[in-house]
Write a protein that holds these residues in place. Sequence first.
Motif, mmCIF file in Angstrom:
data_model
loop_
_atom_site.group_PDB
_atom_site.id
_atom_site.type_symbol
_atom_site.label_atom_id
_atom_site.label_comp_id
_atom_site.label_asym_id
_atom_site.label_seq_id
_atom_site.Cartn_x
_atom_site.Cartn_y
_atom_site.Cartn_z
ATOM 1 N N LEU A 43 63.594 72.582 37.979
ATOM 2 C CA LEU A 43 63.210 71.503 38.876
ATOM 3 C C LEU A 43 63.614 71.901 40.294
ATOM 4 C CD1 LEU A 43 64.273 70.158 35.997
ATOM 5 C CD2 LEU A 43 63.673 68.054 37.172
ATOM 6 N N SER A 44 62.643 71.999 41.190
ATOM 7 C CA SER A 44 62.890 72.433 42.561
ATOM 8 C C SER A 44 62.731 71.259 43.520
ATOM 9 C CB SER A 44 61.922 73.550 42.962
ATOM 10 O OG SER A 44 61.983 74.622 42.050
ATOM 11 N N ASN A 45 63.313 71.426 44.711
ATOM 12 C CA ASN A 45 63.221 70.419 45.761
ATOM 13 C C ASN A 45 63.904 69.112 45.351
ATOM 14 O OD1 ASN A 45 62.277 69.937 48.457
ATOM 15 N ND2 ASN A 45 60.784 68.527 47.620
ATOM 16 N N VAL A 46 65.015 69.240 44.633
ATOM 17 C CA VAL A 46 65.745 68.070 44.144
ATOM 18 C C VAL A 46 66.950 67.836 45.053
ATOM 19 C CG1 VAL A 46 66.862 66.985 42.173
ATOM 20 C CG2 VAL A 46 65.050 68.678 41.812
ATOM 21 N N CYS A 47 66.993 66.688 45.681
ATOM 22 C CA CYS A 47 68.141 66.367 46.529
ATOM 23 C C CYS A 47 69.387 66.148 45.667
ATOM 24 C CB CYS A 47 67.855 65.113 47.355
ATOM 25 S SG CYS A 47 66.796 65.425 48.776
ATOM 26 N N PRO A 48 70.536 66.596 46.135
ATOM 27 C CA PRO A 48 71.753 66.455 45.321
ATOM 28 C C PRO A 48 72.158 65.014 45.054
ATOM 29 C CG PRO A 48 72.054 68.081 47.076
ATOM 30 C CD PRO A 48 70.762 67.374 47.356
ATOM 31 N N THR A 49 71.626 64.054 45.819
ATOM 32 C CA THR A 49 72.033 62.660 45.625
ATOM 33 C C THR A 49 71.423 62.037 44.372
ATOM 34 O OG1 THR A 49 70.207 61.952 47.057
ATOM 35 C CG2 THR A 49 72.352 62.313 48.091
ATOM 36 N N LEU A 104 66.540 61.922 36.422
ATOM 37 C CA LEU A 104 65.563 62.986 36.161
ATOM 38 C C LEU A 104 65.242 63.093 34.674
ATOM 39 C CD1 LEU A 104 67.094 65.671 38.554
ATOM 40 C CD2 LEU A 104 65.118 64.235 39.014
ATOM 41 N N THR A 105 66.266 63.026 33.823
ATOM 42 C CA THR A 105 66.019 63.164 32.384
ATOM 43 C C THR A 105 65.183 61.998 31.846
ATOM 44 O OG1 THR A 105 68.180 62.127 31.998
ATOM 45 C CG2 THR A 105 68.084 64.531 32.009
ATOM 46 N N ASN A 106 65.421 60.800 32.343
ATOM 47 C CA ASN A 106 64.609 59.664 31.888
ATOM 48 C C ASN A 106 63.151 59.835 32.297
ATOM 49 O OD1 ASN A 106 66.866 58.423 30.786
ATOM 50 N ND2 ASN A 106 67.312 57.248 32.641
ATOM 51 N N THR A 107 62.916 60.409 33.479
ATOM 52 C CA THR A 107 61.536 60.650 33.907
ATOM 53 C C THR A 107 60.883 61.708 33.037
ATOM 54 O OG1 THR A 107 62.187 60.095 36.169
ATOM 55 C CG2 THR A 107 60.102 61.273 35.871
ATOM 56 N N LEU A 108 61.623 62.773 32.680
ATOM 57 C CA LEU A 108 61.059 63.821 31.815
ATOM 58 C C LEU A 108 60.765 63.284 30.411
ATOM 59 C CD1 LEU A 108 63.280 66.877 32.840
ATOM 60 C CD2 LEU A 108 60.962 66.331 33.596
ATOM 61 N N LYS A 109 61.643 62.421 29.912
ATOM 62 C CA LYS A 109 61.371 61.813 28.604
ATOM 63 C C LYS A 109 60.125 60.942 28.661
ATOM 64 C CE LYS A 109 66.196 61.729 27.068
ATOM 65 N NZ LYS A 109 67.370 60.873 26.734
ATOM 66 N N LEU A 124 58.400 64.848 27.007
ATOM 67 C CA LEU A 124 59.131 66.090 26.773
ATOM 68 C C LEU A 124 60.370 65.802 25.939
ATOM 69 C CD1 LEU A 124 58.970 67.645 30.352
ATOM 70 C CD2 LEU A 124 57.388 67.985 28.455
ATOM 71 N N LYS A 125 60.641 66.664 24.966
ATOM 72 C CA LYS A 125 61.819 66.523 24.124
ATOM 73 C C LYS A 125 62.914 67.421 24.677
ATOM 74 C CE LYS A 125 63.456 66.605 19.351
ATOM 75 N NZ LYS A 125 63.123 66.894 17.935
ATOM 76 N N LEU A 126 63.977 66.811 25.146
ATOM 77 C CA LEU A 126 65.055 67.551 25.791
ATOM 78 C C LEU A 126 66.017 68.089 24.751
ATOM 79 C CD1 LEU A 126 65.797 65.073 28.734
ATOM 80 C CD2 LEU A 126 64.001 66.797 28.536
ATOM 81 N N LEU A 127 66.444 69.353 24.953
ATOM 82 C CA LEU A 127 67.345 70.013 24.011
ATOM 83 C C LEU A 127 68.705 70.318 24.616
ATOM 84 C CD1 LEU A 127 64.853 72.552 22.388
ATOM 85 C CD2 LEU A 127 65.477 70.267 21.585
ATOM 86 N N SER A 128 68.906 70.066 25.888
ATOM 87 C CA SER A 128 70.182 70.384 26.529
ATOM 88 C C SER A 128 70.439 69.409 27.664
ATOM 89 C CB SER A 128 70.180 71.829 27.057
ATOM 90 O OG SER A 128 69.312 71.934 28.168
ATOM 91 N N ILE A 150 56.352 65.931 40.106
ATOM 92 C CA ILE A 150 56.507 64.517 39.768
ATOM 93 C C ILE A 150 57.094 63.806 40.979
ATOM 94 C CG2 ILE A 150 56.758 64.828 37.280
ATOM 95 C CD1 ILE A 150 59.776 64.737 37.636
ATOM 96 N N VAL A 151 56.887 62.509 41.056
ATOM 97 C CA VAL A 151 57.420 61.693 42.144
ATOM 98 C C VAL A 151 58.425 60.714 41.545
ATOM 99 C CG1 VAL A 151 56.911 60.033 43.961
ATOM 100 C CG2 VAL A 151 55.323 61.906 43.494
ATOM 101 N N ILE A 152 59.632 60.735 42.102
ATOM 102 C CA ILE A 152 60.712 59.869 41.638
ATOM 103 C C ILE A 152 61.150 58.986 42.795
ATOM 104 C CG2 ILE A 152 63.108 59.811 40.849
ATOM 105 C CD1 ILE A 152 62.613 62.273 39.257
#
Length: 422
Positions: free
Chosen positions: A103-109, A115-120, A124-128, A166-168
């Motif tokens: 994931l690029s261009n992600v602000c540290p805040t 992010l994980t909730n958006t990917l779910k 996408l099935k998260l493994l880590s 993606i837009v968050i």
Amino acid sequence: MNSQTINTPTRTTINQFPKKDQTIILTANENLNNRDYATKIANLIGGAQHILFLSKISLNRVCIYLSSPQLVENLTAQYNKIEIGGLEIGLRRLITPSQRIILSNVCPTIPHDVLTNTLKGLGLKLLSHMTFLRAGIPGDEFAHILSFRRQIFIQPLQGKELPSSIVIKYDDTNYRIFLTDDLTCFHCKFQGHIAANCPEYPPENVHNSTPNNLTSIDNNIDCNSNIEIEEDGNRTEETESNNQNLIEPYLKDPAVTIGQKRPAETLTSTASEENTAYASQATVEPDFKEPATRTKKKPKRAKTNKSDLDTNKLAPVKLFLENLTPPTPITHNQLTHFFKNASGCQDPLKLVAQCTPDIGHFIQILRQLHSFFVDKGMKQRCNKYINRIERQIKNGKKDLIALSDTDADLTDCSQISNHSDK
């Protein structure tokens, strides 16, 4: 004598060594032995001939190697738990197939869970867990600095397309985040190779291609999206960077210029003429005049006049004389005159004689003033004047002794001459 049957291990020949993708892991139980595990697995995969290796390993596990990865795939897809002797035993593969997403261009805040909730939500099935990636700045003192990129492992997409961005919305602000996998080309957008090895865009034609459009929607915060060298655990991977590829053609091809236009009279010139002109410009060096070195002059300190001593610093002199017991015949004006003129004076005894003929008494007054002054500069002046007066007295005594010796020699000589005349 009772005969006992001892099972001795037999030697078999394996033509090929197995791979890790042929391995399954079972949860070990103290009430079961290796035969129980082998019997159950043999019944599930169609015979014991498909079992190559079996052993108990650390962390209360049983490791079994099968004859093919397809058997492992079929068995784990159908069972995640099996029953042996009335006990429920967990079953899984040794190596779980996974795919790394960057994931690029992600602000540290932005927190990880956002992010994980958006990917779910994308299926996408998260493994880590999600982790930060380092900025890759050379130098041990910069090794702790992280980049605006993060990584996470997911179950392989298997034909599904990963969205490019993606837009968050977080903290009343929209952020556009870009998603890529390990091997995605920045130019052709195909997987399996990086931009440096792209077959459709060789290095000499890279400047004709357009890089990813990293634009963001309104009210987006455009975080730094430069591509750096990332570190993942114990391995270091160099991601593709199109910045160097965009610069190299301008360095290799002299006909490519930046921010310059061809004059009107040379619009019809041939390529050979252009190369000749460029070669002449490259070989002829203009006369270079070495700039004159300027020596930095130290700022001159303004010389303070001997009589320009701050009156505020001499104010304690009057108070000192008023409270001095027993009083001294030296007046306030005399002491003030001495302090204002003693600095740089070659004959301080002459100034002392203007105040008092008693030099010892004057030195004692300076010692008492040294203790009375609060200003550090005035204390130093007192010590300096005392040392100079004492030094001049010592030098004067030496001169007097030398003068007396000379007079004695002259007297002896005169007496000798007078005796010879007689």
